[in-house]
Design an enzyme around this catalytic site. Structure first.
Site, PDB file in Angstrom:
ATOM      1  N   HIS A  68       0.862  -1.178   0.000  1.00  0.00           N
ATOM      2  CA  HIS A  68       0.000   0.000   0.000  1.00  0.00           C
ATOM      3  C   HIS A  68       0.900   1.231   0.000  1.00  0.00           C
ATOM      4  CE1 HIS A  68      -3.060   2.926   1.061  1.00  0.00           C
ATOM      5  NE2 HIS A  68      -4.001   1.988   0.975  1.00  0.00           N
ATOM      6  N   HIS A 141      -9.509  20.317 -50.819  1.00  0.00           N
ATOM      7  CA  HIS A 141      -9.358  18.935 -51.293  1.00  0.00           C
ATOM      8  C   HIS A 141      -7.940  18.682 -51.808  1.00  0.00           C
ATOM      9  CE1 HIS A 141     -13.763  18.387 -51.144  1.00  0.00           C
ATOM     10  NE2 HIS A 141     -13.819  19.607 -51.645  1.00  0.00           N
ATOM     11  N   SER A 262      19.004  11.472 -44.951  1.00  0.00           N
ATOM     12  CA  SER A 262      18.822  10.061 -45.295  1.00  0.00           C
ATOM     13  C   SER A 262      20.172   9.370 -45.267  1.00  0.00           C
ATOM     14  CB  SER A 262      18.194   9.935 -46.697  1.00  0.00           C
ATOM     15  OG  SER A 262      18.282   8.609 -47.176  1.00  0.00           O
ATOM     16  N   SER A 263      20.174   8.136 -44.788  1.00  0.00           N
ATOM     17  CA  SER A 263      21.424   7.373 -44.795  1.00  0.00           C
ATOM     18  C   SER A 263      21.795   6.940 -46.202  1.00  0.00           C
ATOM     19  CB  SER A 263      21.283   6.145 -43.888  1.00  0.00           C
ATOM     20  OG  SER A 263      20.274   5.276 -44.394  1.00  0.00           O
ATOM     21  N   LYS A 268      18.302  14.425 -49.515  1.00  0.00           N
ATOM     22  CA  LYS A 268      17.050  14.512 -48.761  1.00  0.00           C
ATOM     23  C   LYS A 268      17.085  15.588 -47.669  1.00  0.00           C
ATOM     24  CE  LYS A 268      14.109  11.501 -48.737  1.00  0.00           C
ATOM     25  NZ  LYS A 268      12.716  11.573 -49.246  1.00  0.00           N
ATOM     26  N   ARG A 269      15.997  16.369 -47.608  1.00  0.00           N
ATOM     27  CA  ARG A 269      15.738  17.337 -46.538  1.00  0.00           C
ATOM     28  C   ARG A 269      14.301  17.069 -46.073  1.00  0.00           C
ATOM     29  NH1 ARG A 269      18.999  22.501 -47.225  1.00  0.00           N
ATOM     30  NH2 ARG A 269      17.123  23.664 -46.650  1.00  0.00           N
ATOM     31  N   SER A 307      -3.812   2.678 -11.971  1.00  0.00           N
ATOM     32  CA  SER A 307      -2.685   2.215 -12.798  1.00  0.00           C
ATOM     33  C   SER A 307      -2.644   2.952 -14.132  1.00  0.00           C
ATOM     34  CB  SER A 307      -2.810   0.708 -13.034  1.00  0.00           C
ATOM     35  OG  SER A 307      -4.065   0.391 -13.615  1.00  0.00           O
ATOM     36  N   VAL A 311       0.533   6.162 -15.747  1.00  0.00           N
ATOM     37  CA  VAL A 311       1.182   6.223 -17.052  1.00  0.00           C
ATOM     38  C   VAL A 311       0.622   7.372 -17.890  1.00  0.00           C
ATOM     39  CG1 VAL A 311       1.614   4.981 -19.206  1.00  0.00           C
ATOM     40  CG2 VAL A 311       1.585   3.735 -17.028  1.00  0.00           C
TER      41      VAL A 311
END
Length: 431
Positions: A68, A141, A262-263, A268-269, A307, A311
């Site tokens: 408790h 759209h 990018s690896s 890439k940006r 509980s 979280v």
């Protein structure tokens, strides 16, 4: 929440040590109220305040035996206080401590969130002021519609976050509620006036009608407000992601020196911050569902919510706080490309001005059906056609040139017509 997304000031509020500090605050406030009402010797309260302390590790050791958490906490506190400890927790139940202390954590968290939200508001306002005249194409759209300004787009964002600021400011009052009302909220062994005194010392108001707990509709509303705020952040992030697409490239996230996208592909940006914000919003929405499910407890209380809240509440607060900082940085450093906005707006020879041509023809006496068919024909010939030029087709259509002068045709292609009333929107927002 993982450390990657936890800013220190918010993370501190959701530590075990901070939690126990708030528990002790509640217990001391009740002891002080007991003394004011003459139920506890003032000397004993003074001794409690002087000696009361706790050791989080020791509490865990005791809890492992007694199963408790509040009893473990009180046992540890009494190890410091000694004989005067018998006046601690008189007439109280565990939830008096837990829920009242939780309110202190939620208020502290909300104060940090409101401060970060003010930064977001300032960043959006500054960009909106800077780009109030930057002409761009509006889209519906996902398709080109009619001209707007980039500042007007940001004005919509600003209005939205200002509404969130108002909501969360009101929410601060709703969540700043404590309860010191005993086992099932009936004040059987503690007085309502004691609750009022203790809550006032803590900067809270007594709950109107608690059971053994503060009803979880308050907490669900709190988390749903965070979910709504982060949904707006996601809307902004998705817009930036769309505007950063290679074939649009009207805005771009700041790309720092040495940053890699990018690896595999050096060119890439990527809009990584906007994508991260999009994902985080999903997590806060998930917390909102859990908070809603916590409302339906059995009778005067069960612990099915406990509980979940261990979280869900820290994660929702920590994520929202982090997202606001990320959003501020994103907006402050956003790269804006007016030349690309102008290019995109004028693609296919100003086809986005079709409504102005339509309405001008109608004003000149042509039926709406005939005018619509003529303008749509010219627009569709230009649309998505290499070299397609709506303006040229309009100026060469005999039915149009017989009805409109060249000056009237050119006036249809002036974007300022679409922007003439935006000043009123800017004034509403103080831009």
């Amino acid at each position: 929440m993982i450390e990657r997304y936890t800013l220190p000031e918010m993370g501190e509020i959701w530590t075990e040590t901070y939690k126990f500090k708030t528990w002790l605050q509640v217990e001391v406030a009740v002891c002080e109220a007991q003394a004011e009402l003459g139920y506890t010797p003032a000397a004993a309260v003074a001794e409690i305040k002087a000696k009361a302390n706790f050791d989080p590790q020791r509490i865990l050791e005791i809890e492992a035996e007694v199963r408790h958490d509040v009893i473990a906490f009180l046992t540890n506190v009494n190890e410091y206080v000694g004989d005067a400890g018998r006046y601690i927790h008189l007439g109280m139940t565990s939830s008096d401590v837990l829920d009242t202390a939780l309110a202190l954590q939620l208020v502290a968290s909300l104060d940090l969130i409101l401060a970060r939200l003010a930064d977001v508001i300032a960043a959006i306002r500054k960009q909106a002021q800077q780009h109030r005249h930057t002409v761009a194409i509006g889209r519906s759209h996902g398709i080109h519609a009619e001209p707007i300004t980039f500042g007007f787009k940001l004005a919509g964002w600003l209005a939205e976050v200002l509404r969130h600021q108002e909501r969360l400011t009101r929410m601060r009052e709703e969540i700043a509620v404590g309860k010191i009302s005993g086992a099932v909220g009936t004040y059987a062994n503690i007085e309502p006036r004691l609750e009022a005194i203790a809550c006032a010392k803590l900067g809270l108001k007594p709950d109107t009608a608690s059971t053994q707990v503060i009803s979880r509709d308050r907490h669900a509303n709190f988390v749903n407000h965070l979910a709504l705020l982060t949904a707006s952040i996601e809307r902004f992030a998705v817009e930036i992601r769309n505007l950063q697409r290679t074939d649009v490239l009207e805005v771009e996230e700041y790309f720092s020196k040495g940053q890699k996208g990018s690896s595999a592909m050096p060119h890439k940006r990527n809009p990584i911050r906007s994508e991260r914000l999009t994902g985080m919003a999903r997590m806060v929405r998930a917390a909102a569902v859990a908070a809603l499910e916590n409302v339906a407890l059995w009778h005067e209380r069960d612990i099915s919510h406990s509980s979940v809240e261990r979280v869900m509440l820290p994660d929702a607060c920590i994520l929202t706080h982090f997202m606001l900082k990320e959003t501020t940085d994103l907006v402050q450093n956003l790269l804006v490309y007016p030349e690309n906005m102008a290019r995109n707006m004028n693609v296919y020879g100003g086809v986005v001005f079709s409504q102005r041509v339509l309405l001008t023809l109608i004003e000149k006496g042509m039926s709406r059906e005939e005018a619509y068919a003529i303008v749509q024909s010219c627009a569709h010939q230009a649309w998505n056609t290499p070299g397609g030029n709506f303006h040229d087709l309009v100026t060469k259509d005999s039915r149009i040139v017989q009805t409109l002068s060249s000056e009237e045709i050119e006036a249809c292609f002036d974007p300022q017509h679409h922007l003439q009333h935006l000043e009123e929107v800017y004034q509403r927002l103080g831009i």
